[in-house]
Design an enzyme around this catalytic site. Structure first.
Site, PDB file in Angstrom:
ATOM      1  N   THR A  89       1.054   6.993   0.585  1.00 53.49           N
ATOM      2  CA  THR A  89       0.150   5.917   0.151  1.00 53.49           C
ATOM      3  C   THR A  89       0.271   5.646  -1.338  1.00 53.49           C
ATOM      4  O   THR A  89       0.704   6.514  -2.105  1.00 53.49           O
ATOM      5  CB  THR A  89      -1.322   6.311   0.450  1.00 53.49           C
ATOM      6  OG1 THR A  89      -2.159   5.175   0.269  1.00 53.49           O
ATOM      7  CG2 THR A  89      -1.810   7.432  -0.436  1.00 53.49           C
ATOM      8  N   THR A 113      -1.985   2.579   4.403  1.00 47.55           N
ATOM      9  CA  THR A 113      -1.433   3.921   4.213  1.00 47.55           C
ATOM     10  C   THR A 113      -0.748   4.314   5.510  1.00 47.55           C
ATOM     11  O   THR A 113      -1.306   4.113   6.583  1.00 47.55           O
ATOM     12  CB  THR A 113      -2.591   4.921   3.974  1.00 47.55           C
ATOM     13  OG1 THR A 113      -3.109   4.680   2.684  1.00 47.55           O
ATOM     14  CG2 THR A 113      -2.130   6.365   4.085  1.00 47.55           C
ATOM     15  N   SER A 136       0.775  -1.234   0.000  1.00 49.45           N
ATOM     16  CA  SER A 136       0.000   0.000   0.000  1.00 49.45           C
ATOM     17  C   SER A 136       0.810   1.290   0.000  1.00 49.45           C
ATOM     18  O   SER A 136       0.246   2.354  -0.185  1.00 49.45           O
ATOM     19  CB  SER A 136      -0.959   0.001   1.189  1.00 49.45           C
ATOM     20  OG  SER A 136      -1.945   0.943   0.992  1.00 49.45           O
ATOM     21  N   THR A 157      -6.540   7.437   7.612  1.00 51.46           N
ATOM     22  CA  THR A 157      -6.423   6.302   6.698  1.00 51.46           C
ATOM     23  C   THR A 157      -7.824   5.822   6.353  1.00 51.46           C
ATOM     24  O   THR A 157      -8.770   6.085   7.099  1.00 51.46           O
ATOM     25  CB  THR A 157      -5.575   5.175   7.313  1.00 51.46           C
ATOM     26  OG1 THR A 157      -5.421   4.122   6.359  1.00 51.46           O
ATOM     27  CG2 THR A 157      -6.211   4.610   8.572  1.00 51.46           C
ATOM     28  N   GLY A 158      -7.950   5.136   5.241  1.00 51.51           N
ATOM     29  CA  GLY A 158      -9.259   4.626   4.854  1.00 51.51           C
ATOM     30  C   GLY A 158      -9.735   5.260   3.563  1.00 51.51           C
ATOM     31  O   GLY A 158      -8.919   5.756   2.771  1.00 51.51           O
ATOM     32  N   ARG A 162      -6.806   9.091 -10.183  1.00 53.81           N
ATOM     33  CA  ARG A 162      -7.516   9.319  -8.912  1.00 53.81           C
ATOM     34  C   ARG A 162      -6.512   9.706  -7.811  1.00 53.81           C
ATOM     35  O   ARG A 162      -5.453   9.119  -7.649  1.00 53.81           O
ATOM     36  CB  ARG A 162      -8.259   8.045  -8.514  1.00 53.81           C
ATOM     37  CG  ARG A 162      -9.049   8.143  -7.205  1.00 53.81           C
ATOM     38  CD  ARG A 162      -8.251   7.640  -6.023  1.00 53.81           C
ATOM     39  NE  ARG A 162      -9.041   7.614  -4.788  1.00 53.81           N
ATOM     40  CZ  ARG A 162      -8.507   7.418  -3.592  1.00 53.81           C
ATOM     41  NH1 ARG A 162      -7.218   7.218  -3.453  1.00 53.81           N
ATOM     42  NH2 ARG A 162      -9.272   7.415  -2.527  1.00 53.81           N
TER      43      ARG A 162
HETATM   44  C1  SD4 Z   1      -6.686   6.954  -0.094  1.00 51.72           C
HETATM   45  N1  SD4 Z   1      -6.674   7.185   2.279  1.00 51.72           N
HETATM   46  O1  SD4 Z   1      -5.995   7.066  -1.095  1.00 51.72           O
HETATM   47  C2  SD4 Z   1      -6.026   6.508   1.191  1.00 51.72           C
HETATM   48  C3  SD4 Z   1      -6.070   5.021   1.279  1.00 51.72           C
HETATM   49  C4  SD4 Z   1      -5.668   4.485   2.618  1.00 51.72           C
HETATM   50  O2  SD4 Z   1      -4.914   2.774   3.929  1.00 51.72           O
HETATM   51  O3  SD4 Z   1      -5.687   5.135   3.620  1.00 51.72           O
HETATM   52  N2  SD4 Z   1      -5.271   3.262   2.724  1.00 51.72           N
HETATM   53  O4  SD4 Z   1      -7.898   7.139  -0.102  1.00 51.72           O
END
Ligand code: SD4
Length: 333
Positions: free
Chosen positions: A211, A193, A91, A244-245, A221
């Site tokens: 990330t 991330t 990631s 994160t997320g 994106r």
């Molecule tokens: C994103 N927030 O690109 C990041 C992805 C992420 O753990 O946090 N992954 O949307």
């Protein structure tokens, strides 16, 4: 007579001014001492390193960097750099899962104690986007470089171009293409991330976030991670937050800025993270299908976190102990 009086007054004025000046200096000295004392007592928890997910090698590297006398910002770069260089992590940095066209595109940003910010967005072929983001902040008149421009800047700074798509990530992508259903899986496609917040022994705070974004995202994106106020925000007077997320949800609520502002209003790091998560939960009918987690650090060196679902973990290096924790989460059903 008039002239003598004028000279006397002027002399008195000078004495007065210099007395006033020394009083002011003394006053600002006392103020400085009081401030320094306040910082000392405020920061009995410092130094501290906190990061999203189970990244003990990264937090250990940040801690060691602080021990060498490096700044909080350099500790962030050194800590996050460990995971970016780890080809097994899918990631961040090398080995990151690609977009739906098979390209690994990286986002990263940093903020220092002065509120300075630097970021790279959608950058390919360079495995240390966080270090490039620091250089954008320090060595350019800009705060964000994206795509080819970011890559060219990195190369001009001596970074090596390399293929970031490992065999494991390539086969993950090929497997995905067989069905090509884009359904982010909680804690899996959103996973790992690194957001990292560091307070050095003087109570100075910096942060970073790095990330490869969502796996199999659309080409071009960009998520929250490299966007100031969303994936990261640092205000050295108050504290810092990183996320994160599912970045789209964090972006829509300007999550990290919100957490720092809630701490400014007196909320603890845990309370502030929870309120920012609830902002998302209350706005999105769809929250069951995605994960968001925040971590925060306040000026006292206290840390906190909260996520929508189970499965999120944080790593903290504090008082010489490097440990992972499971934060509280909303969706207990
Ligand atoms: C994103 N927030 O690109 C990041 C992805 C992420 O753990 O946090 N992954 O949307």
């Amino acid at each position: 007579m008039k002239r003598r009086k004028f000279i006397q007054n002027a002399a008195l004025g000078t004495v007065g001014a210099s007395t006033l000046a020394s009083a002011l200096v003394a006053c600002s000295d006392t103020e400085k001492k009081t401030k320094a004392a306040a910082i000392d007592t405020q920061n009995k928890n410092a130094p501290v390193v906190i990061a999203t997910w189970d990244v003990k090698d990264a937090t250990a590297a940040a801690w060691q960097s602080l021990e060498k006398g490096n700044s909080a910002l350099q500790a962030v770069i050194d800590g996050c750099g460990v995971e970016e260089a780890n080809a097994d992590g899918q990631s961040v940095g090398i080995g990151g899962l690609p977009d739906r066209d098979g390209r690994v595109t990286l986002d990263a940003c940093v903020m220092n104690e002065h509120g300075d910010y630097g970021a790279v967005l959608c950058m390919e072929n360079i495995k240390h986007p966080i270090a490039v983001a620091k250089m954008v902040m320090e060595d350019t008149p800009h705060v964000i470089l994206a795509g080819v421009g970011a890559e060219q800047f990195a190369v001009s700074k001596g970074f090596k171009r390399e293929n970031l798509l490992t065999e494991a990530s390539k086969s993950g992508w090929e497997e995905w293409k067989k069905t090509a259903q884009y359904e982010p899986i909680i804690n899996i496609e959103n996973h790992d991330t690194i957001g990292m917040l560091v307070m050095d022994k003087n109570g100075t705070i910096s942060g970073g976030c790095t990330t490869s974004g969502l796996a199999f995202k659309m080409a071009g994106r960009v998520g929250d991670s490299a966007v100031i106020g969303s994936g990261l925000f640092v205000d050295n007077e108050i504290g810092a937050c990183t996320a994160t997320g599912l970045g789209e949800e964090v972006l829509k609520t300007v999550g990290s800025y919100l957490v720092v502002e809630l701490m400014r209003q007196g909320k603890s790091p845990d309370q502030a993270c929870k309120e920012a998560v609830m902002r998302i939960v209350n706005k999105s009918k769809n929250y069951k299908n995605f994960q968001v987690g925040y971590i925060a650090l306040n000026k006292k060196g206290e840390t906190g976190s909260y996520s929508i679902h189970d499965g999120f973990v944080t790593t903290t290096y504090k008082n010489g102990i490097n440990e992972t924790k499971k934060p509280e989460y909303f969706d207990k059903l």
